[in-house]
Design an enzyme around this catalytic site. Sequence first.
Site, mmCIF file in Angstrom:
data_model
loop_
_atom_site.group_PDB
_atom_site.id
_atom_site.type_symbol
_atom_site.label_atom_id
_atom_site.label_comp_id
_atom_site.label_asym_id
_atom_site.label_seq_id
_atom_site.Cartn_x
_atom_site.Cartn_y
_atom_site.Cartn_z
ATOM 1 N N HIS A 248 0.832 -1.205 0.000
ATOM 2 C CA HIS A 248 0.000 0.000 0.000
ATOM 3 C C HIS A 248 0.868 1.256 0.000
ATOM 4 O O HIS A 248 0.596 2.214 -0.727
ATOM 5 C CB HIS A 248 -0.917 -0.029 1.224
ATOM 6 C CG HIS A 248 -2.030 0.964 1.163
ATOM 7 N ND1 HIS A 248 -2.188 1.963 2.097
ATOM 8 C CD2 HIS A 248 -3.051 1.125 0.284
ATOM 9 C CE1 HIS A 248 -3.250 2.702 1.794
ATOM 10 N NE2 HIS A 248 -3.796 2.207 0.705
ATOM 11 N N HIS B 196 1.377 4.045 -3.337
ATOM 12 C CA HIS B 196 1.198 5.492 -3.259
ATOM 13 C C HIS B 196 2.478 6.255 -3.584
ATOM 14 O O HIS B 196 2.424 7.451 -3.886
ATOM 15 C CB HIS B 196 0.655 5.884 -1.885
ATOM 16 C CG HIS B 196 -0.816 5.628 -1.739
ATOM 17 N ND1 HIS B 196 -1.769 6.432 -2.322
ATOM 18 C CD2 HIS B 196 -1.502 4.641 -1.113
ATOM 19 C CE1 HIS B 196 -2.975 5.958 -2.051
ATOM 20 N NE2 HIS B 196 -2.840 4.871 -1.327
ATOM 21 N N HIS C 130 -7.949 -1.239 -5.101
ATOM 22 C CA HIS C 130 -8.680 -1.296 -3.842
ATOM 23 C C HIS C 130 -9.869 -2.265 -3.911
ATOM 24 O O HIS C 130 -10.219 -2.902 -2.905
ATOM 25 C CB HIS C 130 -9.143 0.101 -3.432
ATOM 26 C CG HIS C 130 -8.019 0.970 -2.942
ATOM 27 N ND1 HIS C 130 -7.339 1.848 -3.764
ATOM 28 C CD2 HIS C 130 -7.436 1.085 -1.726
ATOM 29 C CE1 HIS C 130 -6.403 2.473 -3.064
ATOM 30 N NE2 HIS C 130 -6.437 2.031 -1.837
ATOM 31 N N GLU D 257 -10.783 9.807 -5.214
ATOM 32 C CA GLU D 257 -9.583 9.671 -4.366
ATOM 33 C C GLU D 257 -9.304 10.865 -3.464
ATOM 34 O O GLU D 257 -9.031 10.635 -2.274
ATOM 35 C CB GLU D 257 -8.361 9.348 -5.225
ATOM 36 C CG GLU D 257 -7.165 9.038 -4.336
ATOM 37 C CD GLU D 257 -5.916 8.728 -5.132
ATOM 38 O OE1 GLU D 257 -4.939 8.303 -4.507
ATOM 39 O OE2 GLU D 257 -5.895 8.928 -6.341
ATOM 40 N N HIS E 224 -12.406 10.242 -0.432
ATOM 41 C CA HIS E 224 -11.625 9.119 0.088
ATOM 42 C C HIS E 224 -10.679 9.567 1.189
ATOM 43 O O HIS E 224 -10.628 8.983 2.277
ATOM 44 C CB HIS E 224 -10.849 8.464 -1.056
ATOM 45 C CG HIS E 224 -9.720 7.591 -0.600
ATOM 46 N ND1 HIS E 224 -8.409 8.024 -0.586
ATOM 47 C CD2 HIS E 224 -9.701 6.324 -0.124
ATOM 48 C CE1 HIS E 224 -7.631 7.056 -0.127
ATOM 49 N NE2 HIS E 224 -8.391 6.021 0.161
ATOM 50 N N HIS F 145 -10.474 8.873 5.575
ATOM 51 C CA HIS F 145 -9.300 8.434 6.342
ATOM 52 C C HIS F 145 -9.006 9.408 7.479
ATOM 53 O O HIS F 145 -8.691 9.001 8.602
ATOM 54 C CB HIS F 145 -8.083 8.330 5.421
ATOM 55 C CG HIS F 145 -7.970 7.026 4.701
ATOM 56 N ND1 HIS F 145 -7.210 5.977 5.164
ATOM 57 C CD2 HIS F 145 -8.524 6.593 3.543
ATOM 58 C CE1 HIS F 145 -7.294 4.954 4.318
ATOM 59 N NE2 HIS F 145 -8.090 5.305 3.327
#
Length: 681
Positions: free
Chosen positions: A208, A212, A237, A349, A364, A368
């Site tokens: 992950h 990124h 995802h 995103e 998104h 988080h």
Amino acid sequence: MSDKKNLLLLFDRPQEPVFMPKGDQKKAFAVPPEYLSDKYRPIGTQVTSRFGEEANERISVNRISIPPLGEVLELPRDTNFSLFIPKHRRIAGRLIDIFLGVRNVDDLLAVAVYARDRVNPYLFNYSLSVALLHRADTQELDIPSIIHSFPDKYVDSKVFSQAREDANVVPEGSRTPIEIPKDFTASDLEEEHRLAYFREDIGLNLHHWHWHLVYPFEAARVIVDKNRRGELFYYMHQQVIARYNLERFSNKMKRVERFIDWKASIKEAYFPKLDSLVASRSWPARVTGQKLQNIRRDVDGLIIDVDDLTRWRDRIYDAIHSGVVTDRQGKTIPLTENEGIDILGNMVESSILSPNREFYGDMHNSGHILLSYIHDPDHRHLESFGVIGDSATAMRDPIFYRWHAFIDDLFQEFKSSLPRYTENQLNNPGVTVQGVEVEVQGSQPNVLQTYWQQSDVDLSRGMDFQPRGAVFVRFTHLQHARFTYKIQVQSNQVREGTCRIFLAPKFDERGNPWLFRDQRLMFIELDKFKVNLKQGQNTITRNSGDSSVTIPFERTYRDLDTSRPQGGDQLAQFNFCGCGWPDNLLIPKGSAEGLPCQLFVMISNINDDRINQDASGQCNDADSYCGIKDKLYPDRRSMGYPFDRMPRNGVDSLQQFLTSNMRVQDVSIQFLNKTFKPRQV
């Protein structure tokens, strides 16, 4: 020009000053006095002379005009860094652009040496990693895994006191690995802990983090705007959620529940048992029953309301149902059959590629953030974010999967609006898949096997202010027995095709046969590769280790000294492919009695698959999830084809979905509750 590999020494022991010896060869940078941080400038001559004498080699550093760092310096060195926080990703983009903008490697080294002891260590590591991956003159460098720089993101905090003792007291050759218990974050009283082996897998979280790095969402547009980037965000995802559900089935648990009621309390707790060595703080926990709250954190530049999520969600659904999005200038952009998912991915995103970030929001990332600050939304307790706020640790937390199940549901809403694949779009006339078998040495045909494997990882490069020498920790992770596909194919002529292999559970959580419309979302991609068929009977054999989804276990942990390719371009690709899914998690855990699954094999028509480009010398180990560096995504079909759309009319089961170029084989995944001896990575 100096050896560009010297840039990699800047990742070594990130809190030790830049003038201290670095790496196993004890090289030291000859830092110009004006480059020293304010703390060391008054005693610059003393410290640089002292540590220069201890070094085996001195590396010269150019004196150049350093670009102003500006707001990059606003993030304190002793705090955590998160790509999900707008201010953090903005300053990361600024630092990446500075690193990309300097003329050559020598000037890059000078700017990086100047910045290293002034900039937040996590921010520095991320920004320099992205820059090295994307600069033409540094692409072949092997960027160290973040576990070697910041092992505190992955290893039980109790380990470090023992590791310091070993480093200071025990001679290097006599040190034994420090074992990390498999169940160090919770007990079996916590149902979700059954999945800890998956969520806390080091390779999974490194995947992950590295994804990124390869796909930053804020920096110069030239490195953000990669081919089908938004679609890849969706697909990577989506596969994570499908794989997580298979692990849940392996442990007799139901599918993950979408996190959609943002006013309700969250039943899942998570106590990470990690300490942040840079921030000198424990990663905060989330207790059972907490609720999202509006965030007011001036220190992070954050003002987010829970209602913002609702507003953005509704606007995104409106765009999906109307088939168009509105850009910043008020123009409409159609969400077309093939390109719509890419636009939607960038929007959800959201990256700088979002057609209208102000209107469609930061869906998104803000999810988080809200989850990561749930314990201290207004900073009254001076706490930092939880593990879900860091791309390097987010997948450890059960709530990550509930949040991404909701995000995936947004995408599936769009996918369900698309035209169904017709038989002609699925078929490959003249090609018949006649049989499929999976062979595991020492096992029955079509029975896959998994077990526990112990491995040792050296943490010494991340242990600041300690004597040199390897300090190993031993961790236990899932592993599978290697296997081989044997596929029988009949072709009426010589041709090429694309072999696509997927796996899904045979029954739902109640033990009932699936409706295909539901089962299609459970298929995980295992492999995709080109095949050359001769006229008549063909036998295709393929080893599981050659999967287009995974990278080798050793590459996951970046121990490349024994397996590094020779040559610039190949090495650049080798580095890029650190992005792939960890090989040890290719196959779900299964169960002691054997988890019934269905293996799907399809030979699709190459004329509808092929991308005409020269990919010679390109690493394609993990192109299904990561693409190919600086190239088009190597498959013209929609990602997830043929399971990415609702089935055609009259198709209620997987068998009804099949055309002659497809075949399904029942397989079983048997978990052997055995632990095999360690290996060093």
